[in-house]
Write an enzyme that holds these catalytic residues in place. Structure first.
Site, mmCIF file in Angstrom:
data_model
loop_
_atom_site.group_PDB
_atom_site.id
_atom_site.type_symbol
_atom_site.label_atom_id
_atom_site.label_comp_id
_atom_site.label_asym_id
_atom_site.label_seq_id
_atom_site.Cartn_x
_atom_site.Cartn_y
_atom_site.Cartn_z
ATOM 1 N N ARG B 274 0.852 -1.188 0.000
ATOM 2 C CA ARG B 274 0.000 0.000 0.000
ATOM 3 C C ARG B 274 0.890 1.242 0.000
ATOM 4 N NH1 ARG B 274 -2.737 0.894 5.320
ATOM 5 N NH2 ARG B 274 -1.440 2.762 5.378
ATOM 6 N N HIS B 278 -4.022 4.576 4.370
ATOM 7 C CA HIS B 278 -5.162 3.639 4.355
ATOM 8 C C HIS B 278 -6.344 4.279 3.631
ATOM 9 C CE1 HIS B 278 -8.446 1.100 5.647
ATOM 10 N NE2 HIS B 278 -8.989 2.096 6.317
ATOM 11 N N TYR B 287 2.894 5.601 11.607
ATOM 12 C CA TYR B 287 3.265 4.210 11.915
ATOM 13 C C TYR B 287 4.241 3.568 10.926
ATOM 14 C CZ TYR B 287 -0.796 3.709 8.805
ATOM 15 O OH TYR B 287 -1.675 3.821 7.770
#
Lengths: 326, 374
Positions: B274, B278, B287
């Site tokens: 990815r 998100h 993160y």
């Protein structure tokens, strides 16, 4: 016409629906060879074959979820959840998918499915077999929630549920499965899913209930009749959508109302009924409404279940308070 | 039942070695193009047709343009929260390109490329992400499921769809795509299990982009691969390079053909990454580090296929410019149509709740319309 029990009426309606419509499928745990743990699906496998009566693996979530997929593809699945305490995993599929598929696709995909389950206590069953979860389903927009209380109503309402174009949760009172017999004509006639049933006409007080507690409420009405009190008994049966007019008409006549149900009292469907009477029928009330319901406790194991379930004595006590109110 | 002697023999074995081997497994991994676009093995038959490869390339470029436009619309307050498929375009494009028109796709929320290839229009997708239910009322691919937001909960639907095909003896397959996070859910385990025991025509595909929002796949499971989750369900599982659209398409085509022929379900784990957040509501820098993400750009599925096409002299600068112009034009026009689409009337909140509106809702509908008029 044969006299049959409520569970036999369920079986009769399933067989009728399957015979009338080849897209109706029955699926669930032990519904095939075993005929269901309560025998509600007895004989269906033999009559309709294993492509229409499917013994599923033991997984309630996927039973509900595959029913959504089948329904979207034009089948009419009737899924059995073996006991009410095992029904909670289906809520994800019912709340997130079955109940909103029509809305979210603007009618492109729909979900004509039924989830049947035994419901309620009073049969000395093991833990997690005696819950009354109807209010959880009644809170979900897009679902219908139906609870029959006699063999004839079980037959007609289940046929209606299966033929309905939207998802229906059909909760069968375990305690009534074999409690009485009634003549049921296998005429394929469905009952309406938005009307309550007046089980007994009366003029002094309205007793509103559904499912297994119709038994205690009717017994209480008999006792009251012997004392010269005329009680009207209403079986709501279709908890969602709720027939508000049927209840209001009765309360307008009697001016007094007691609501009886087995599920815990707080946020039970009784609360909704009381609220609707307060909103639209307050002026006809001669006394506060009372609710006689399950306590807000964990359903006890069976040694104490009679202390949990609304008894005729508790109902009568409430009725007397409401009648005495000046 | 085994004979009494055989049971005795098995018990003997167990006493001796402590266990009887039941199954051993290895997980197949396939890739045709390396990250630079060099073939690492002979390409599958379909890849000999330049038209097929260009179509896959176009599908991925379209998905990327769509994503970029959707993110831009969100950033300027003209679209709701949006989940981009940046870097993962090969997964759903590869799957959709292998499907037949009458198969059914059950997507998660990062499969725009595949949905567009199936005939869902970019206007519909923008309407959905722009908060309008009409976006899931597909004019094409009208048996496909809408985007599924609750993770993995559509895997059981694929079981039902596949069961419907099997019962009607149709040679159709349900193709269900979900992310790595979904493999931790019971929905997926239950769906694989039922599909396996009933030998259903269903293909499950994991878009393993290595992140379930902030939780890396290494914290999702102790299993070495996600594909091996198929084994406990008694079905076949394999991995593919999810940034190699040829590999995704080839594995999916093989799985679909098997399912269509009655060979049962299949699980494919497509390994991808990815590259973006998100969703537009996420900030991935909380993160994971920028350099780690940047390194994965070297595996970009679009560059990879383009390099191959260019090396094979199947693609040139003019083709690229023409394609970009055409794709950008299509997306811009879709955005304009989306932005010019008036909202639905408030009555539509009610009108699809049930086929026949119950009395309560008729009253609430009137109240809602009255409130609007006031």
């Amino acid at each position: 016409m044969p006299e049959i029990t409520l569970v036999e009426a369920v079986n009769l309606a399933l067989a009728r629906a399957m015979a009338d419509d080849a897209t109706v499928l029955v699926l669930g745990e032990d519904v095939g060879v075993d005929g269901g743990v309560f025998r509600a699906t007895n004989g269906l496998l033999k009559r309709f074959g294993k492509e229409r009566v499917l013994d599923t693996p033991l997984a309630e979530n996927v039973i509900a979820g595959m029913s959504v997929g089948l329904a979207a593809q034009g089948f009419r699945p009737v899924a059995e959840i073996q006991f009410s305490g095992f029904i909670y995993p289906t809520i994800d599929q019912l709340a997130n998918h079955a109940s909103r598929l029509r809305t979210r696709t603007r009618g492109r995909l729909t979900c004509p499915m039924v989830v049947r389950s035994p419901s309620g206590g009073g049969i000395r069953a093991v833990e997690h077999h005696s819950e009354s979860p109807e209010a959880m389903f009644a809170h979900i927009p897009g679902l219908r929630v139906v609870v029959p209380s006699s063999p004839a109503r079980a037959y007609g309402l289940l046929l209606a549920a299966i033929r309905d174009p939207d998802p229906v949760v059909f909760l069968e009172p375990t305690r009534l499965y074999r409690a009485s017999r009634e003549e049921v004509d296998d005429d394929g006639m469905a009952l309406p899913l938005d009307r309550c049933f007046v089980l007994r006409e009366g003029t002094d007080i309205t007793l509103v209930t559904w499912g297994a507690t119709t038994k205690e409420v009717l017994a209480a009405a008999d006792t009251l009749a012997a004392e010269g009190v005329s009680a009207e008994v209403i079986d709501v049966a279709t908890l969602k959508p709720l027939d508000t007019d049927g209840v209001l008409e009765s309360v307008a006549k009697t001016g007094r109302c007691v609501i009886v149900h087995e599920a815990p009292v707080t946020c039970g469907v009784g609360a909704e009924i009381a609220a609707r009477i307060a909103e639209r029928g307050l002026v006809s009330l001669l006394a506060p409404i009372e609710r006689v319901a399950g306590w807000d406790t964990v359903m006890p194991l069976y040694r104490l279940e009679q202390q949990y379930l609304p008894s005729e004595a508790r109902i009568l006590a409430a009725v007397r308070r409401v009648l005495a109110y000046q | 039942m085994p004979s009494a002697e055989r049971i005795e023999e098995l018990l003997e074995t167990r006493r001796d070695v402590g266990a009887t081997p039941v199954a051993r497994f290895e997980i197949r991994y396939s890739r045709y193009l390396d990250p630079k676009g060099n073939p690492v093995r002979p390409l599958p038959d379909f890849a000999r047709d330049p038209g097929e490869l260009v179509s896959l390339y176009r599908g991925m470029v379209l998905a990327r343009r769509f994503d970029a436009k959707a993110v831009a619309l969100q950033r300027t307050g003209r679209l709701g929260t949006f989940a981009s498929s940046l870097g993962q375009e090969a997964v759903s494009v590869g799957v959709a390109s292998a499907m037949r028109a009458d198969d059914v796709l059950l997507p998660s929320f990062r499969e725009h490329g595949g949905q567009l290839l199936r005939g869902v229009s970019p206007v519909e997708l923008l309407l959905f992400w722009g908060g309008d239910e009409r976006g899931s009322d597909f004019a094409e691919a009208c048996e496909d499921f809408p985007v599924c937001v609750p993770v993995g909960t559509h895997a059981p639907h694929a079981v039902g769809v596949a069961l419907a095909f099997k019962l009607r003896r149709e040679k159709r397959v349900a193709a269900c795509i979900f992310g790595d996070g979904a493999t931790s859910k019971g929905d997926v385990a239950e769906a694989l299990n039922v599909a396996g025991v009933w030998n259903l025509p269903a293909v499950f595909l994991i878009n393993n982009n290595h992140w379930a929002i902030s939780v890396p796949v290494s914290q999702q499971t102790a299993a070495e691969t996600l594909a091996q989750k198929a084994i406990s369900a008694g079905i076949e599982g394999e991995q593919v390079d999810g940034n190699d659209v040829i590999a995704v398409r080839e594995a999916t085509a093989r799985a679909l053909a098997k399912a269509r022929a009655g060979g049962g379900p299949h699980l494919i784990e497509a390994l991808t990454y990815r590259l973006g957040d998100h969703t537009t509501a996420d900030d991935a820098s909380r993160y994971r580090s920028g350099p780690d993400v940047s390194a994965h750009w070297a595996e970009d599925p679009i560059t990879r296929l383009r390099n191959y096409l260019v090396a094979e002299r199947l693609w040139g600068k003019t083709d690229e410019e023409k394609l970009l112009g055409e794709v950008s034009g299509a997306i811009e026009r879709a955005a304009e149509t989306y932005l010019a689409t008036p909202p639905q009337g408030p009555e539509t909140i009610f009108d699809y709740t049930y086929e026949r509106l119950p009395k309560d809702l008729v009253e609430q509908r009137e109240a809602a319309l009255g409130a609007v008029q006031r």
